[in-house]
Design a protein around this motif. Sequence first.
Motif, PDB file in Angstrom:
ATOM      1  N   GLU A 294       1.187  -1.289   0.062  1.00  0.00           N
ATOM      2  CA  GLU A 294      -0.202   0.180  -0.030  1.00  0.00           C
ATOM      3  C   GLU A 294       1.167   1.069  -0.037  1.00  0.00           C
ATOM      4  O   GLU A 294       1.065   2.286  -0.733  1.00  0.00           O
ATOM      5  CB  GLU A 294      -1.084  -0.004   1.134  1.00  0.00           C
ATOM      6  CG  GLU A 294      -1.772   0.834   1.438  1.00  0.00           C
ATOM      7  CD  GLU A 294      -1.491   2.230   1.229  1.00  0.00           C
ATOM      8  OE1 GLU A 294      -2.122   3.618   0.732  1.00  0.00           O
ATOM      9  OE2 GLU A 294      -0.343   2.940   2.074  1.00  0.00           O
ATOM     10  N   THR A 295       1.715   0.819   0.738  1.00  0.00           N
ATOM     11  CA  THR A 295       2.821   2.204   0.551  1.00  0.00           C
ATOM     12  C   THR A 295       3.584   2.901  -0.298  1.00  0.00           C
ATOM     13  O   THR A 295       3.798   3.966  -0.650  1.00  0.00           O
ATOM     14  CB  THR A 295       4.294   2.513   2.048  1.00  0.00           C
ATOM     15  OG1 THR A 295       2.716   2.067   3.481  1.00  0.00           O
ATOM     16  CG2 THR A 295       4.710   3.646   2.109  1.00  0.00           C
ATOM     17  N   LEU A 296       3.756   1.609  -0.564  1.00  0.00           N
ATOM     18  CA  LEU A 296       5.176   2.305  -2.218  1.00  0.00           C
ATOM     19  C   LEU A 296       4.080   2.455  -3.034  1.00  0.00           C
ATOM     20  O   LEU A 296       4.169   1.961  -4.184  1.00  0.00           O
ATOM     21  CB  LEU A 296       5.274   0.585  -2.737  1.00  0.00           C
ATOM     22  CG  LEU A 296       6.989   0.482  -1.008  1.00  0.00           C
ATOM     23  CD1 LEU A 296       7.552  -0.833  -1.857  1.00  0.00           C
ATOM     24  CD2 LEU A 296       7.280   1.746  -0.746  1.00  0.00           C
ATOM     25  N   ASN A 297       2.503   2.104  -3.213  1.00  0.00           N
ATOM     26  CA  ASN A 297       2.028   2.386  -4.019  1.00  0.00           C
ATOM     27  C   ASN A 297       0.842   3.460  -4.346  1.00  0.00           C
ATOM     28  O   ASN A 297       0.069   3.993  -5.192  1.00  0.00           O
ATOM     29  CB  ASN A 297       0.628   1.226  -4.710  1.00  0.00           C
ATOM     30  CG  ASN A 297       1.518   0.170  -5.120  1.00  0.00           C
ATOM     31  OD1 ASN A 297       1.922   0.024  -5.835  1.00  0.00           O
ATOM     32  ND2 ASN A 297       0.357  -1.355  -4.656  1.00  0.00           N
ATOM     33  N   THR A 298       1.521   4.324  -3.511  1.00  0.00           N
ATOM     34  CA  THR A 298       0.824   5.528  -2.876  1.00  0.00           C
ATOM     35  C   THR A 298       2.011   6.836  -4.384  1.00  0.00           C
ATOM     36  O   THR A 298       2.918   6.217  -3.983  1.00  0.00           O
ATOM     37  CB  THR A 298       1.185   6.368  -1.557  1.00  0.00           C
ATOM     38  OG1 THR A 298       2.641   6.408  -1.626  1.00  0.00           O
ATOM     39  CG2 THR A 298       0.111   5.110  -0.534  1.00  0.00           C
ATOM     40  N   PRO A 299       0.706   7.514  -4.224  1.00  0.00           N
ATOM     41  CA  PRO A 299       1.594   8.937  -5.696  1.00  0.00           C
ATOM     42  C   PRO A 299       3.374   9.396  -4.964  1.00  0.00           C
ATOM     43  O   PRO A 299       3.675   9.790  -6.043  1.00  0.00           O
ATOM     44  CB  PRO A 299       0.589   9.991  -5.750  1.00  0.00           C
ATOM     45  CG  PRO A 299      -0.431   9.606  -5.082  1.00  0.00           C
ATOM     46  CD  PRO A 299      -0.298   7.765  -3.904  1.00  0.00           C
ATOM     47  N   GLN A 300       2.954   9.553  -3.397  1.00  0.00           N
ATOM     48  CA  GLN A 300       4.082  10.347  -2.936  1.00  0.00           C
ATOM     49  C   GLN A 300       5.269   9.084  -2.541  1.00  0.00           C
ATOM     50  O   GLN A 300       6.494   9.523  -3.013  1.00  0.00           O
ATOM     51  CB  GLN A 300       3.998  10.544  -0.950  1.00  0.00           C
ATOM     52  CG  GLN A 300       3.030  11.299  -0.932  1.00  0.00           C
ATOM     53  CD  GLN A 300       1.455  10.619  -0.897  1.00  0.00           C
ATOM     54  OE1 GLN A 300       1.089   9.691  -1.385  1.00  0.00           O
ATOM     55  NE2 GLN A 300       1.162  11.730   0.015  1.00  0.00           N
TER      56      GLN A 300
END
Length: 302
Positions: A294-300
């Motif tokens: 989830e974290t690595l799929n965020t735009p940021q």
Amino acid sequence: MNILLTGGTGFIGQRLMSHLRPHHQVTVLSRTPNKVYQRLGHDIEALPSLEQLENLDRFDAVINLAGEPIADKRWTQTQKERICQSRWQITQQLVEKLKAGQQPPKVLISGSAVGFYGRQGDALVDEDSRPHKEFSHEVCAQWEQLAQAAESEQTRVCRIRLGVVLGAEGGALKKMLPGYRIGMGGPIGSGKQYMSWIHIEDVVNLILFLLEHDACSGPFNATAPEPMTNEHFSRTLAQVLSKPHFARIPAWAMKLLFGEMADLLLTGQRVMPVRLQQAGFHFRYPTLDKALKETLNTPQSR
């Protein structure tokens, strides 16, 4: 609720604000109000100093997340003092203002860290575990003791012992990603030391949970129920990024670069969120694989 928040422009504070502002009135305590307006918007009330307040009776809750990052710099005596005082002074001031009123806030949620326990090897750690006396414990123990002084019939105190917080916007993961993205990621030292981690959304959700549940008070381990060894954490991160996993940072190099502070990364704690789960809190990201994806799929993160 009318909430006073410290650390509102930090990594956790900014994410928390996005959840608080639609439903609550929030005042952010900051010595640099311009930073509050730049990062959070001009609709937020910024309070430059507690000296402007006689007490905290106007607030229903206080969330105290302020503090110099503990693992950003080498631990010189000056940096140690900065780490301590950035936590202790603001907490003591908040408690003094809180106790000066007639109708104080109903809850104080104050930050702490799993560093409270010191090095623990592979033993399972809960909120009642005996700490190992070292610098990280001394920082957190005094921090918690100052906060706990606010406990009364009118005010409950919750102390959240944060693990490694995973989020795209900041924290440890943001510093780790560049090396892993070029295929040079790997464990630190033996890799056998445990990492107790938590997704930033679960941090926000547990703070909201503690705000709303009047029966909750005392210490709470703010960690996912799946602590990992550093080796396993590192390998999982490399797999999620589809990168090789062969590099290793030797302990001697960490100690050479960071001195005493390297102990934070070379030792660890296998922490379980026992009291949170007993209170009925459910983790949205209980497993590392799900949290990292989830974290690595965020735009940021991209």
